[in-house]
Write an enzyme that holds these catalytic residues in place. Sequence first.
Site, PDB file in Angstrom:
ATOM      1  N   SER A 114      51.268  32.893   3.674  1.00 29.20           N
ATOM      2  CA  SER A 114      51.516  32.424   5.036  1.00 29.20           C
ATOM      3  C   SER A 114      50.944  31.020   5.211  1.00 29.20           C
ATOM      4  O   SER A 114      51.298  30.121   4.457  1.00 29.20           O
ATOM      5  CB  SER A 114      50.931  33.425   6.039  1.00 29.20           C
ATOM      6  OG  SER A 114      51.409  33.176   7.338  1.00 29.20           O
ATOM      7  N   ASP A 140      57.083  36.892   6.034  1.00 31.27           N
ATOM      8  CA  ASP A 140      55.698  36.559   5.702  1.00 31.27           C
ATOM      9  C   ASP A 140      55.128  37.483   4.625  1.00 31.27           C
ATOM     10  O   ASP A 140      55.152  38.703   4.760  1.00 31.27           O
ATOM     11  CB  ASP A 140      54.866  36.682   6.985  1.00 31.27           C
ATOM     12  CG  ASP A 140      53.483  36.082   6.889  1.00 31.27           C
ATOM     13  OD1 ASP A 140      52.924  36.026   5.771  1.00 31.27           O
ATOM     14  OD2 ASP A 140      52.958  35.669   7.931  1.00 31.27           O
TER      15      ASP A 140
END
Length: 414
Positions: free
Chosen positions: A64, A211
């Site tokens: 991320s 993600d």
Amino acid sequence: MAGCVVGEPASAPGQRVTLLAIDGGGIRGLIPGTILAFLEARLQELDGPDARLADYFDCIAGTSTGGLITAMLAAPGDHGRPLFAASDINRFYLDNGPRIFPQKRCGMAAAMAALTRPRYNGKYLQGKIRKMLGETRVRDTLTNVVIPTFDVRLLQPTIFSTYDAKSMPLKNALLSDICISTSAAPTYLPAHCFQTTDDATGKVREFDLIDGGVAANNPTMVAMTQITKKIMVKDKEELYPVKPSDCGKFLVLSLGTGSTSDQGMYTARQCSRWGIVRWLRNKGMAPIIDIFMAASSDLVDIHAAVMFQSLHSDGDYLRIQDNTLHGDAATVDAATRDNMRALVGIGERMLAQRVSRVNVETGRYVEVPGAGSNADALRGFARQLSEERRARLGRRNACGGGGEGEPSGVACKR
């Protein structure tokens, strides 16, 4: 504030595998950004102003926001040097955070919109990443990178790495596509779809990604697994001087982006009354997403801590984390000027705080008796990195190689 004392190395300089791992956490990337700037400054004191983190780590892994930092540190810029110095990372967040996460007014319309689409459209972030990284592909990085994502079509993690990209053309994606994907936190930013092509065979692969934090918000063990795979196949380009089971020769720095675990976030009494809506949105947070990512980070830390302790190599694993976040600082998207300054301040305070390590029985972090501050531990870590690099360069020069600023992990350097 989690950490571990960096003591005497378990192996002689020039015989270790160095790894930097950075957790996900949205705008909280300002916390590891502050710590990385401190570490790079210590390396520059030892080896000169041109020293960059990519010169010292065999592998940089990030999920991320940590994946975005990884790309900044490892992507090539001018003259074959890293695109960003560590000291530039926080400026990126401070300048762009408010446009990546624009703060919207609350209201019924906003609440209803949050139930039907991501909170942010991601267009500014995507454009910024594409402009910054251009046509750079994952195999082009100056040192090896590992960036986890999750494929929603296959319902399994997809790990992008320099290691795989060199031998698997369909995994040699644009670094920009990978960064957009690993940042696509559910409910916050839209999923990302792209294709890669093997020019030699004409084969095409499609990726449908979100993600990587839903699977590996702390990428430490994912990265160690990728490195171990290379050791097992005896890759000639990455000829690491260790056995697959020899974690005692790893030197690992793992940086968190903060959590609320010491504050007590929710109670079972509260959660027992929640339905779908409350699990997805509650007081500006996304509890189900936060819980998944916190669990992922903490379990990896406990696993790594137990592994290094069992090998009497505690000093080779340094985890720095703050478990006392609250309010806006605990969110991933509060990109207000006040909160961003507060996050930088949290990173600075973490440097001054005493080193602590996870208690593997309770999962809580406790200060290490007699240990110094996290800043002291990072100074020791910097010395080990510098010694490791100097030993490799000496060996490389002795066997006819050369070149300051080249990435780690090449056989001749060993």
